[in-house]
Design a protein around this motif. Structure first.
Motif, mmCIF file in Angstrom:
data_model
loop_
_atom_site.group_PDB
_atom_site.id
_atom_site.type_symbol
_atom_site.label_atom_id
_atom_site.label_comp_id
_atom_site.label_asym_id
_atom_site.label_seq_id
_atom_site.Cartn_x
_atom_site.Cartn_y
_atom_site.Cartn_z
ATOM 1 N N GLU A 15 0.785 -1.180 0.118
ATOM 2 C CA GLU A 15 0.038 -0.026 0.109
ATOM 3 C C GLU A 15 0.844 1.259 0.010
ATOM 4 O OE1 GLU A 15 -2.608 -0.524 3.331
ATOM 5 O OE2 GLU A 15 -3.961 -2.023 2.308
ATOM 6 N N LEU A 16 1.872 1.174 0.869
ATOM 7 C CA LEU A 16 2.724 2.442 0.844
ATOM 8 C C LEU A 16 3.594 2.366 -0.624
ATOM 9 C CD1 LEU A 16 3.971 4.530 2.429
ATOM 10 C CD2 LEU A 16 5.667 2.982 3.400
ATOM 11 N N MET A 17 4.167 1.565 -1.003
ATOM 12 C CA MET A 17 4.901 1.552 -2.038
ATOM 13 C C MET A 17 3.859 2.052 -3.251
ATOM 14 S SD MET A 17 6.722 -1.700 -4.432
ATOM 15 C CE MET A 17 6.874 -2.476 -2.958
ATOM 16 N N CYS A 18 2.674 1.685 -3.329
ATOM 17 C CA CYS A 18 1.824 2.253 -4.510
ATOM 18 C C CYS A 18 1.608 3.623 -4.465
ATOM 19 C CB CYS A 18 0.332 1.339 -4.349
ATOM 20 S SG CYS A 18 0.385 -0.352 -5.050
ATOM 21 N N LEU A 19 1.404 4.210 -2.935
ATOM 22 C CA LEU A 19 1.099 5.745 -2.835
ATOM 23 C C LEU A 19 2.626 6.152 -3.322
ATOM 24 C CD1 LEU A 19 -0.334 5.585 0.880
ATOM 25 C CD2 LEU A 19 -1.378 6.126 -1.454
ATOM 26 N N GLN A 20 3.693 5.753 -2.908
ATOM 27 C CA GLN A 20 4.911 6.519 -3.310
ATOM 28 C C GLN A 20 5.035 6.379 -4.843
ATOM 29 O OE1 GLN A 20 7.531 4.115 -1.015
ATOM 30 N NE2 GLN A 20 7.775 5.871 0.549
ATOM 31 N N LEU A 21 4.728 5.450 -5.516
ATOM 32 C CA LEU A 21 4.641 5.182 -6.877
ATOM 33 C C LEU A 21 3.634 6.151 -7.579
ATOM 34 C CD1 LEU A 21 5.971 3.973 -9.374
ATOM 35 C CD2 LEU A 21 4.205 2.037 -9.149
ATOM 36 N N GLN A 22 2.480 6.342 -7.045
ATOM 37 C CA GLN A 22 1.641 7.189 -7.744
ATOM 38 C C GLN A 22 2.138 8.718 -7.624
ATOM 39 O OE1 GLN A 22 -1.797 6.212 -5.242
ATOM 40 N NE2 GLN A 22 -2.780 5.419 -7.132
ATOM 41 N N ALA A 23 2.924 9.215 -6.472
ATOM 42 C CA ALA A 23 3.496 10.329 -6.203
ATOM 43 C C ALA A 23 4.723 10.652 -7.072
ATOM 44 C CB ALA A 23 3.694 10.717 -4.852
ATOM 45 N N LEU A 24 5.286 9.354 -7.387
ATOM 46 C CA LEU A 24 6.570 9.552 -8.504
ATOM 47 C C LEU A 24 6.159 9.575 -9.970
ATOM 48 C CD1 LEU A 24 8.925 7.017 -6.971
ATOM 49 C CD2 LEU A 24 9.300 9.250 -6.880
#
Length: 165
Positions: A15-24
């Motif tokens: 979940e955290l990785m997906c949030l970070q990826l969306q921001a990147l």
């Protein structure tokens, strides 16, 4: 931004990785830029892996794209190896022991398990996310689900019409 897999549950990790990826991801940037950041994020987030990256489909073969890890095979024919099968069948491949996988292409003899998630754009496979580990049975159904969510973000937020190969 570093994620320590051992200190949080896998579900939370992804979940955290997906949030970070969306921001990147910046859709207006070239595909190679976004995939480079994605491979770096995955490599930092997941422990006990030795390769994380992308192969992009060009006619009947996958061509090496952005990655983190040791040097890799540069061309993989569609339907060959774990990556080629995942691309041809448009289905995630979760392999506990690559040495027992018929037709495995040993790019790095230190790799013992692998997960490969196909990437779709406009109903067609355009590439794969490939992750290797020196550990046997490193990846499970939670990893598969989490990495499929990562790929879903890439499918929807990257500009696949800017594919370089």
């Amino acid at each position: 931004m570093e994620i320590i897999e051992n200190t949080i549950e896998k579900k939370e990790l992804y979940e955290l990785m997906c949030l970070q990826l969306q921001a990147l991801i910046e859709p207006e940037l070239p595909l190679v830029t976004n995939l480079s950041n994605a491979s770096a994020l995955i490599n930092e987030a997941l422990k006990q892996i030795n390769w994380a990256g992308f192969y992009l489909l060009n006619e009947d073969q996958l061509i090496l794209g952005p990655f983190q890890g040791k040097v890799a095979c540069v061309k993989i024919r569609l339907g060959q190896g774990v990556c080629g099968i995942a691309a041809k069948e448009a289905r995630t491949q979760l392999v506990d022991d690559v040495h027992k996988f018929s037709g495995h292409i040993p790019c790095d003899s230190a790799s013992n398990s692998e997960v490969v998630v196909p990437i779709q754009f406009q109903g067609k496979t355009v590439g794969v996310l490939d992750i290797d580990s020196p550990e046997f049975s490193r990846f499970d159904s939670q990893d598969q689900k989490g990495l499929e969510a990562v790929v879903h973000i890439l499918e929807n937020q990257c500009n696949w019409s800017m594919q370089i190969v």
